[in-house]
Write a protein that holds these residues in place. Structure first.
Motif, PDB file in Angstrom:
ATOM      1  N   LEU A 204      -0.041  -1.291  12.438  1.00  0.00           N
ATOM      2  CA  LEU A 204       0.221  -0.052  11.700  1.00  0.00           C
ATOM      3  C   LEU A 204      -0.777   1.041  12.067  1.00  0.00           C
ATOM      4  O   LEU A 204      -0.431   2.228  12.080  1.00  0.00           O
ATOM      5  N   LEU A 205      -2.006   0.649  12.351  1.00  0.00           N
ATOM      6  CA  LEU A 205      -2.988   1.660  12.792  1.00  0.00           C
ATOM      7  C   LEU A 205      -2.554   2.286  14.113  1.00  0.00           C
ATOM      8  O   LEU A 205      -2.662   3.500  14.323  1.00  0.00           O
TER       9      LEU A 205
ATOM     10  N   TYR B 152       0.327   4.828   7.086  1.00  0.00           N
ATOM     11  CA  TYR B 152      -0.740   3.852   6.860  1.00  0.00           C
ATOM     12  C   TYR B 152      -2.041   4.301   7.528  1.00  0.00           C
ATOM     13  O   TYR B 152      -3.126   4.216   6.951  1.00  0.00           O
ATOM     14  N   ALA B 153      -1.932   4.786   8.767  1.00  0.00           N
ATOM     15  CA  ALA B 153      -3.127   5.260   9.479  1.00  0.00           C
ATOM     16  C   ALA B 153      -3.757   6.418   8.723  1.00  0.00           C
ATOM     17  O   ALA B 153      -4.993   6.544   8.658  1.00  0.00           O
ATOM     18  N   GLU B 154      -2.924   7.269   8.155  1.00  0.00           N
ATOM     19  CA  GLU B 154      -3.450   8.404   7.373  1.00  0.00           C
ATOM     20  C   GLU B 154      -4.199   7.910   6.142  1.00  0.00           C
ATOM     21  O   GLU B 154      -5.295   8.391   5.826  1.00  0.00           O
TER      22      GLU B 154
ATOM     23  N   THR C 210      -7.484   6.333   7.280  1.00  0.00           N
ATOM     24  CA  THR C 210      -8.458   7.359   7.664  1.00  0.00           C
ATOM     25  C   THR C 210      -9.058   8.024   6.425  1.00  0.00           C
ATOM     26  O   THR C 210     -10.258   8.302   6.366  1.00  0.00           O
ATOM     27  N   THR C 211      -8.209   8.273   5.425  1.00  0.00           N
ATOM     28  CA  THR C 211      -8.693   8.879   4.178  1.00  0.00           C
ATOM     29  C   THR C 211      -9.744   7.997   3.535  1.00  0.00           C
ATOM     30  O   THR C 211     -10.795   8.464   3.083  1.00  0.00           O
ATOM     31  N   GLN C 212      -9.498   6.685   3.527  1.00  0.00           N
ATOM     32  CA  GLN C 212     -10.470   5.773   2.918  1.00  0.00           C
ATOM     33  C   GLN C 212     -11.766   5.737   3.712  1.00  0.00           C
ATOM     34  O   GLN C 212     -12.852   5.773   3.150  1.00  0.00           O
TER      35      GLN C 212
ATOM     36  N   VAL D  85       0.847  -1.178   0.000  1.00  0.00           N
ATOM     37  CA  VAL D  85       0.000   0.000   0.000  1.00  0.00           C
ATOM     38  C   VAL D  85       0.887   1.233   0.000  1.00  0.00           C
ATOM     39  O   VAL D  85       2.083   1.170   0.291  1.00  0.00           O
ATOM     40  N   GLY D  86       0.292   2.353  -0.328  1.00  0.00           N
ATOM     41  CA  GLY D  86       1.044   3.595  -0.372  1.00  0.00           C
ATOM     42  C   GLY D  86       0.473   4.525  -1.418  1.00  0.00           C
ATOM     43  O   GLY D  86      -0.375   4.129  -2.230  1.00  0.00           O
TER      44      GLY D  86
END
Length: 615
Positions: free
Chosen positions: A579-580, A586-588, A591-593, A390-391
């Motif tokens: 990671l959360l 990753y948390a960002e 959260t965006t999703q 992811v990224g």
């Protein structure tokens, strides 16, 4: 030294060194070795044709000097029949010669096309990313087709005209050496200007082939389904017509120039061709008046001049044709000489069945020296584990997946499959261990059956049905007019986006690989299609090592490891919950999703970070 991949600029034909031309001639001659028997038969036909071509003028001399003065009707009839018979035999020999030369020409063209296609298949992905498909097809089609004319016309003509010229020179010196000397002295007038004309035509041929490749590229882009839809969607028909008309005009003008160049030269050569007979009639006629030569000898001598100046003129033009033909071979050899950056090592290991253990060790990669895409990537996937990538867009996720099947090799570091460096595994066996489902999976303009069997030609009907059921695709197949025999259209345009993805998943299931690369793409699909694909992925991911460019939250949560990439580096690594809790990138993304219902790929973040897309 072989040409570097991607160096596609054709050198000016006038600047190519003679050593390069000689080297090409040696390479060209190698293509004729398998046709040695046919070549010797052609040579025999040429020799026999030349001999029979010498007979008619001698028969004419006998008619004028013996049959008519002696009023010998029997001899006259015999000589006339001899002329007819020699012409008939010469014609039959010519037919046989043409058959053999066409057989060789088609054979050489077949061999070159197969070799060039195999060479193109062996090049790595970077070539096809940078090259235009229209130009590649033009070299494989138009340039190779031009070889037919080279073989059947140019090369055979060189030998035929040379033999005809030699035999005719011998014969005219036998008839009258003074007249022969006068005739031969004119020959340089046919040959001297040929080199300059040859260089011009050679350069024009190379330029014409390049422009035709551009024209093919325009056709391929605008007449494909995708190009057609794009053109119609933006109302660009007039613009594309004008672009095609302009390029077509360039091709037309070049072909006219190519056809006309040297015509002034050949017109002058034609004038020189009348000078020889005029001199022979003038000198020979004076000898006849002094009774130093017979009239039949003069007439026969002039008949031979057509066999002298014709071949001389043809040989001059053959020089033009040979130099022109070299431009075709140079374009073909340019592709032949490209080296792939991804090749098999000597004694490479052949893997029968992989266990599915994948490891990256300090892997770095760049498309350009000054622009690193991946830097110091290290992770390990045990058999049956899922690694989610992811990224933000442009982080290098898709590029990373390209390295596993060796579409590219890393600039540094190692990638291992079952503990073996990928570079020590044969490419064919490596790629048989890896199944790939891309964002926009390609399917052929063929039946559903043919697209499925592409992954496993030995699969049975039951195997296909089972794979389609697992991929949630079988109900779609049953609803099609002809089931598995239904043609799906160019790149599956008769299928919905979800059906095309599920067909691709069924294909990978049918392949039975232990390692799967998954580049999820569901943002453009409706919720029903996305649900079906999610179900289809269940059997695909079971008991397989999976490297997934993950967009879907359900896929990310089930991953054994999540690798968070940013600017080509792994910036975070762990499970979803870990990671959360760290509260970083990753948390960002998560959260965006959750806030916007967007994909975890977070395309919005790409623009925030201002990073060019390299994924």
């Amino acid at each position: 030294m072989r040409a570097p991949l991607g160096d596609l600029d054709t050198e000016s034909s006038e600047n190519i060194p003679m050593s390069a031309t000689r080297g090409n001639l040696r390479r060209i001659s190698a293509y004729f070795h398998p046709y040695a028997q046919e070549s010797w038969l052609i040579l025999l036909c040429i020799l026999l044709g030349s001999i029979f071509g010498l007979i008619s003028p001698l028969l004419i001399r006998s008619i004028i000097d013996r049959a008519i003065p002696d009023s010998d009707m029997y001899l006259l009839s015999l000589l006339a029949l001899g002329m007819l018979g020699s012409s008939l035999v010469a014609g039959l020999i010519s037919v046989a010669q043409n058959y053999l030369s066409n057989r060789i020409g088609q054979g050489v063209m077949y061999d070159v096309r197969n070799q060039l296609y195999a060479q193109l298949q062996g090049l790595h992905l970077g070539f096809f990313v940078n090259a235009r498909a229209g130009e590649t097809i033009s070299r494989l089609d138009s340039d190779v087709a031009g070889i037919q004319n080279v073989v059947t016309g140019t090369f055979v003509n060189v030998v035929a005209q040379a033999i005809t010229l030699t035999s005719t020179v011998i014969m005219i010196f036998y008839l009258s050496w003074p007249l022969a000397i006068v005739s031969v002295l004119i020959l340089p007038l046919f040959i001297i200007p040929a080199r300059r004309v040859g260089k011009i035509r050679r350069a024009l041929t190379s330029e014409t082939q390049q422009e035709r490749a551009d024209l093919t590229h325009i056709l391929q882009e605008t007449l494909s389904v995708g190009g057609y839809v794009l053109m119609k969607a933006f109302g660009r028909e007039s613009m594309e017509k004008e672009k095609f008309r302009a390029k077509n005009s360039v091709v037309m003008k070049l072909q006219i120039r190519q056809a006309l160049v040297g015509r002034w030269y050949f017109m002058i050569v034609g004038l020189f061709g009348t000078l020889g007979p005029a001199l022979v009639y003038w000198i020979g006629g004076s000898l006849v008046l002094r009774e130093a030569m017979t009239l039949g000898t003069v007439v026969a001598f002039v008949a031979y001049l057509a066999r002298l100046y014709g071949p001389a003129s043809s040989l001059a033009s053959v020089h033009v044709e040979v130099t022109t033909s070299m431009a075709l071979f140079e374009r073909i050899f340019q592709y032949m000489d490209m080296r792939s950056e991804v090749t098999d090592q000597q004694n490479a290991t052949v893997i029968k069945q992989s266990q599915g253990e994948v490891e990256f060790r300090e892997v770095s990669f760049h498309y350009r020296q000054d622009y690193p895409v991946l830097q110091n990537i290290s992770f390990r996937a045990n058999p049956g584990e899922m690694i989610a990538l992811v990224g933000p867009s442009g982080a290098g996720k898709t590029t990373l997946t390209y390295l596993l099947p060796r579409f590219y090799d890393p600039a540094s570091g190692f990638i291992l499959l079952d503990g073996i460096d990928l570079r020590n595994i044969s490419l064919e066996s490596l790629r048989k261990q890896i199944g790939i489902v891309t964002q926009d999976s390609f399917v052929y303009h063929a039946s559903v059956r043919q697209n499925l069997l592409y992954a496993n030609p030995s699969a049975t009907e039951e195997d296909m049905r089972s794979a389609c059921e697992d991929a949630q695709f079988y109900e779609s197949v049953r609803a099609m007019p002809w089931g598995f025999e239904t043609i799906v259209g160019e790149n599956g345009y008769r299928l919905s986006g979800g059906e095309r993805q599920r067909l691709a998943i069924a294909r990978v299931i049918l392949a039975g690989t232990r390692v799967v690369i998954l580049d999820e793409a569901t943002s453009s699909l409706d919720s029903v299609s996305e649900t079906l694909i999610q179900r289809a992925l269940e059997p695909l991911l079971k008991d397989r090592t999976v490297i997934a460019v993950a967009h879907r939250l359900s896929t990310i949560r089930r991953a054994d490891q999540i690798l968070v990439l940013d600017h080509g580096r792994i910036v975070e690594q762990g499970t979803h919950s870990k990671l959360l809790n760290e509260g970083a990138l990753y948390a960002e993304l998560y959260t965006t999703q959750m806030d916007w219902g967007a994909s975890v790929d977070a395309g919005l973040l790409s623009s925030r970070r201002g990073k060019p897309d390299a994924s």
